[in-house]
Design a protein around this motif. Structure first.
Motif, mmCIF file in Angstrom:
data_model
loop_
_atom_site.group_PDB
_atom_site.id
_atom_site.type_symbol
_atom_site.label_atom_id
_atom_site.label_comp_id
_atom_site.label_asym_id
_atom_site.label_seq_id
_atom_site.Cartn_x
_atom_site.Cartn_y
_atom_site.Cartn_z
ATOM 1 N N ALA A 25 -69.903 -24.478 46.395
ATOM 2 C CA ALA A 25 -69.465 -23.419 47.362
ATOM 3 C C ALA A 25 -68.870 -23.914 48.706
ATOM 4 C CB ALA A 25 -70.576 -22.581 47.364
ATOM 5 N N GLY A 29 -62.792 -24.573 51.435
ATOM 6 C CA GLY A 29 -62.727 -23.285 51.734
ATOM 7 C C GLY A 29 -63.510 -22.903 53.046
ATOM 8 N N TYR A 107 -55.986 -28.399 46.067
ATOM 9 C CA TYR A 107 -57.192 -28.907 46.830
ATOM 10 C C TYR A 107 -57.279 -30.484 46.790
ATOM 11 C CZ TYR A 107 -61.990 -27.579 48.074
ATOM 12 O OH TYR A 107 -63.202 -27.206 48.533
ATOM 13 N N PHE A 228 -63.172 -17.506 46.380
ATOM 14 C CA PHE A 228 -62.933 -18.867 46.554
ATOM 15 C C PHE A 228 -63.862 -19.612 47.399
ATOM 16 C CE2 PHE A 228 -60.922 -22.830 48.620
ATOM 17 C CZ PHE A 228 -59.866 -23.133 47.465
ATOM 18 N N SER A 231 -66.887 -20.192 45.098
ATOM 19 C CA SER A 231 -66.623 -20.728 43.651
ATOM 20 C C SER A 231 -66.853 -19.858 42.669
ATOM 21 C CB SER A 231 -67.517 -21.987 43.496
ATOM 22 O OG SER A 231 -67.533 -22.971 44.613
#
Ligand code: PHE
Length: 453
Positions: A25, A29, A107, A228, A231
């Motif tokens: 997670a 982001g 990413y 996002f 996750s």
């Protein structure tokens, strides 16, 4: 249980499970994307909607993903087949693996930038530069042809190496080691930023909401960012759920991961916005925000040289625990569904992801024709995955759990076969059956202008 599912590896300690899921997670982001999304979408207004999305939609979806994964003990697509006994829902898994591929294509590029900035920090390159100089340097670098690709390739390679080591020895070991380190550095950086001249203005921007700024676009951005950042919506937590043990407490893990992820995003905001206002940078600057603001801070602080190196290393570390989890979705799916060796799948998927990365990175260069509808491919990949595919995936997962899968099975899984207290189950059930799908549907319709208000 089939012999194949018995052979699947599992996470070890309880802390390891939280660390691996939180490692997935917490990533770019939180530190790269959250600040610039907040900056572009009204600061505190965005944060407020974001927090509502995280707790009301994020936690129920995360619990559902963990439960699906652990009950089925299978990859994202196989999980739906195992639970239903037919192929009707496997499309959700295929969409998840595709989404993982599209996310990784940009990413990996940003993760590569963090390595370039480690190198820049080591060679003391930020000294004496104004925010404008730093912005020009960032654009020069990211629109260059070869240099970003070199770092993208290094990152793809590093991720492949960790994946080759396997779930327990790879993912879990690295997450456990690196996560606490990350928190400490962010806290130190926040303290420095808040104490800069005018720093308070940044805190006001981040924490004092102007409700008139809450527009449909802000709501969609916050929703996409919540999925996002946690996750969710593409089976990453289904895949990680499948490596969990029967004794792990799914709800507790989901709540812990969500709180950690949200705190890190807010900490990143506290590290960045005071400095943004102190240095006179535009908060709505976009993807370059972190890469321009923080080097500006480092040059204004004692020990800035060391802090700069540590920070960008930290960013790379946060990124790798996420790239691992994203690529694991693809690797588990293809190797299990098509009976191929993990090694081969890791090698081939890494090569293909590198091609995706090359295209995304080149689309930021000046001589590129990889621009679709006025958006460089890089931006388009980000937009399509965060704002469409992830919320849509979350919508389908909520539909599956809320309407097609037996509530009793779900309660059994969440309570570890009746061992844990599930007095909250009706609340969870209401959220996943009605609130989550309806909220996502309304936000989509609103964005498309289909609602009257
Ligand atoms: N949550 C990760 C981050 O914040 C990105 C990610 C998205 C990882 C989707 C897995 C799945 O950087």
């Amino acid at each position: 249980m089939t012999s194949q599912s018995q052979k699947r590896t599992k996470f070890g300690s309880k802390f390891g499970v939280v660390a691996a899921a939180a490692g997935s997670a917490v990533g770019l982001g939180n530190i790269w994307k959250f600040p610039y999304e907040a900056g572009q979408n009204g600061g505190a207004a965005f944060l407020l909607v974001y927090i509502c999305c995280v707790f009301l939609l994020g936690i129920p979806v995360m619990v559902s993903e963990f439960a699906i994964g652990r009950r089925a003990h299978a990859n994202v697509s196989g999980a739906f087949r195992k639970l239903t006994g037919n192929n009707r829902w496997i499309g959700v898994g295929v969409l998840g693996a595709l989404t993982a591929f599209l996310i990784l294509s940009f990413y990996f590029v940003v993760a590569g930038w963090s390595l370039e900035y480690v190198a820049q920090a080591v060679s003391n390159n930020f000294v004496g530069k104004t925010p404008t100089d730093l912005s020009v340097a960032f654009t020069d670098f990211t629109s260059d042809t070869y240099r970003p690709l070199f770092w993208t390739a290094i990152f793809v390679l590093l991720t492949a190496l960790v994946l080759l080591a396997g779930v327990e020895k790879g993912i879990e070991r690295y997450s456990k080691l690196l996560m606490p380190f990350l928190a400490v550095i962010l806290i130190l950086l926040s303290i420095r930023s808040v104490t800069m001249p005018n720093g308070i203005e940044g805190l006001t921007f981040l924490f004092k909401p102007d409700f008139s700024k809450i527009t449909p676009q802000v709501i969609l951005s916050a929703l996409g960012q919540a999925f996002f950042s946690l996750s969710l919506g593409m089976g990453c937590m289904i895949t990680y759920g499948s490596y969990m043990r029967k004794s792990n407490n799914l709800v507790q893990t989901a709540v812990q991961v969500t709180i950690i992820d949200t705190l890190v995003a807010i900490l990143a905001g506290v590290a960045i916005f005071p400095a943004v206002f102190s240095l006179g940078i535009n908060p709505a600057q976009g993807p370059e925000l972190v890469f321009v603001t923080l080097p500006g801070v480092f040059t204004h602080m004692p020990g800035g040289y060391i802090f700069a190196i540590l920070f960008f290393m930290l960013l790379a570390i946060a990124a790798i625990t996420s790239t691992i989890s994203l690529q694991e979705v693809i690797v588990a799916y293809i190797s299990e569904e098509f009976h191929l060796s993990r090694k081969k799948v890791i090698a081939v998927s890494s090569l293909l992801l590198m091609v995706g990365g090359v295209l995304a990175s080149l689309s930021l260069g000046p001589h590129s024709n990889l621009v679709i509808n006025g958006k460089p491919l890089f931006e388009l990949l980000d937009f399509v995955t965060s704002k469409l595919f992830l919320p849509f995936g979350g919508f389908l997962i909520a539909l599956f759990v809320g309407w097609f899968y037996k509530a009793e099975y779900m309660r059994d899984e969440i309570s570890n076969g009746g061992k844990l207290n599930t007095s909250f189950f009706p609340v969870y059930r209401f959220l996943i059956r009605y609130f989550v799908p309806l909220a996502i549907l309304l936000i989509f319709c609103n964005e498309l202008g289909l609602l009257p208000f």
